[in-house]
Write a protein that holds these residues in place. Structure first.
Motif, short mmCIF file in Angstrom:
data_model
loop_
_atom_site.label_atom_id
_atom_site.label_comp_id
_atom_site.label_asym_id
_atom_site.label_seq_id
_atom_site.Cartn_x
_atom_site.Cartn_y
_atom_site.Cartn_z
N VAL A 232 0.86 -1.18 0.00
CA VAL A 232 0.00 0.00 0.00
C VAL A 232 0.89 1.23 0.00
O VAL A 232 1.88 1.29 0.71
N ASP A 233 0.54 2.21 -0.81
CA ASP A 233 1.31 3.46 -0.86
C ASP A 233 0.35 4.64 -0.93
O ASP A 233 -0.73 4.53 -1.51
N GLY A 234 0.76 5.76 -0.34
CA GLY A 234 -0.07 6.96 -0.39
C GLY A 234 -1.23 6.92 0.59
O GLY A 234 -2.27 7.55 0.34
N GLN A 235 -1.05 6.22 1.73
CA GLN A 235 -2.13 6.17 2.71
C GLN A 235 -2.55 7.56 3.18
O GLN A 235 -3.73 7.81 3.43
N ILE A 236 -1.59 8.46 3.29
CA ILE A 236 -1.88 9.80 3.77
C ILE A 236 -2.87 10.53 2.86
O ILE A 236 -3.57 11.47 3.28
N ASN A 237 -2.95 10.09 1.59
CA ASN A 237 -3.86 10.74 0.65
C ASN A 237 -5.33 10.55 1.01
O ASN A 237 -6.19 11.29 0.52
N LEU A 238 -5.62 9.54 1.83
CA LEU A 238 -6.99 9.35 2.29
C LEU A 238 -7.51 10.59 3.00
O LEU A 238 -8.69 10.92 2.94
N LEU A 239 -6.60 11.28 3.68
CA LEU A 239 -7.01 12.44 4.47
C LEU A 239 -7.36 13.64 3.61
O LEU A 239 -7.93 14.61 4.10
N ASN A 240 -7.01 13.60 2.33
CA ASN A 240 -7.37 14.71 1.43
C ASN A 240 -8.87 14.81 1.23
O ASN A 240 -9.37 15.82 0.75
N ASN A 241 -9.57 13.73 1.59
CA ASN A 241 -11.00 13.69 1.30
C ASN A 241 -11.85 13.69 2.56
O ASN A 241 -12.98 13.25 2.55
N THR A 242 -11.28 14.18 3.66
CA THR A 242 -12.05 14.25 4.90
C THR A 242 -11.97 15.66 5.47
O THR A 242 -11.03 16.40 5.19
#
Length: 349
Positions: A232-242
């Motif tokens: 898995v890569d770019g987990q931090i990108n999930l936070l762009n949508n919250t």
């Protein structure tokens, strides 16, 4: 089913909303439609789409946004993958076209490239590895209570894992276990090796008070080698949508990121082949098993490496992502990844 004009309006609203992230009004739709239609007619058609639950009116604007049902209709009937720009295609080829020493390195790099290209969370699962053969095994002492087990397989992968030694086990017993694997198991494929085979070897070959403990250690090493690797890569990108002010959602998303089994479960979600037009499958947030993902979509694509099995790549991003671009990207990427892996495996034939 919708009329052709209604479909064009729905498609225009979804495409514009993906770019602007703002509710779409009738005047905006009128300017972008490939056919000439009055603003009043568009408003009437938008009212029909809203009545059917395919678009929604926001409180802050007279514009409309796509609903979950609207996205599903679009994905099932209207979406068309876009061809990648030459620059993106070249980037994928260049970054995959470098020397790799293990299959897992290629799969891990695939997740990183996908995340970098999209700014979404990317997943990559390696091809099934049960047909590969064991080519070597050894145990390296690290301390009086720990060893590192190293297993080499015919596809060039090297599995190493640190294990705690059973109490009072001695070096001679460990060497016996190593000899047993090299004498009895080297040359066998991982799918040939099962619990009953290992249990019988441990009982007949090891013959010590610690046979069961050594058997468990060997079994763990082989399970690690046979298991599919998920990256898995770019987990931090999930936070762009919250929402930044929703601390509980942010904390829960971080916890979600750390739960590897949830990502594996997401990858295992099966699409209905009757409704999917393309190799890339799309699940909307309302169709995902965790409420925290209600504003996200999961795109998955399977790739085949011939006799070496199949793997999966995926993207988790916002529901209002540009689906045509993302589907086109995953279609291209799965083919390029399969070519790279086939080239890699060819070196071991």
């Amino acid at each position: 089913m919708l009329t052709e004009r209604q479909e064009l309006i729905l498609k225009t609203i979804i495409t514009d909303f993906a770019q602007s992230h703002e509710p779409v009004g009738s005047k905006t739709v009128m300017k972008q439609l490939p056919i000439k239609v009055s603003s009043a007619t568009i408003r009437n058609e938008m009212a029909v789409l809203e009545e059917r639950g395919l678009i929604e009116k926001t409180h802050s604007s007279s514009g409309r946004t796509p609903s979950s049902d609207g996205y599903r209709y679009y994905l099932d009937n209207l979406v068309e993958p876009l061809q990648l720009p030459e620059s993106v295609y070249n980037t994928i080829g260049t970054q995959l076209n470098r020397p790799f020493h293990q299959v897992n390195e290629i799969v891990q790099e695939a997740a990183r490239i996908l995340s970098d290209l999209t700014n979404y969370t990317a997943f990559a699962e390696g091809p099934e590895s049960r047909d590969v053969k064991i080519t070597g095994f050894r145990i390296v002492p690290l301390s009086s209570s720990q060893v590192m087990a190293i297993l080499v397989t015919s596809d060039g992968n090297v599995q190493n894992q640190v294990y705690a030694l059973p109490h009072n086990i001695n070096g001679e017993e460990i060497e016996k276990a190593v000899r047993m694997i090299n004498d009895q198991l080297v040359g066998k494929s991982l799918k040939e090796i099962n619990v009953s085979l290992l249990s019988g070897l441990a009982k007949n070959e090891l013959g010590s008070d610690h046979a069961s403990e050594l058997f468990s250690l060997v079994e763990d090493v082989l399970k690690d080698a046979a298991s599919e690797q998920m990256y898995v890569d770019g987990q931090i990108n999930l936070l762009n949508n919250t929402s930044e002010n929703n601390v509980n959602d942010i904390r829960s998303l971080y916890e979600l990121i750390d739960r590897d089994n949830l990502f594996s479960n997401l990858m295992d979600i099966k699409a209905d082949p009757k409704t999917e037009k393309y190799p890339v499958k799309v699940k909307l947030g309302s169709e995902l098993p965790n409420d925290l993902l209600k504003n996200y979509s999961l795109l998955t694509a399977e790739y085949s490496v011939g006799s070496h099995g199949k793997g999966t790549i995926a993207l988790l991003g916002p529901t209002n992502m540009p689906y045509s671009q993302m589907i086109g990207l995953l279609e291209c990427f799965r083919n390029e990844l399969a070519k790279k892996l086939l080239d890699y495996y060819g070196k071991f034939q």
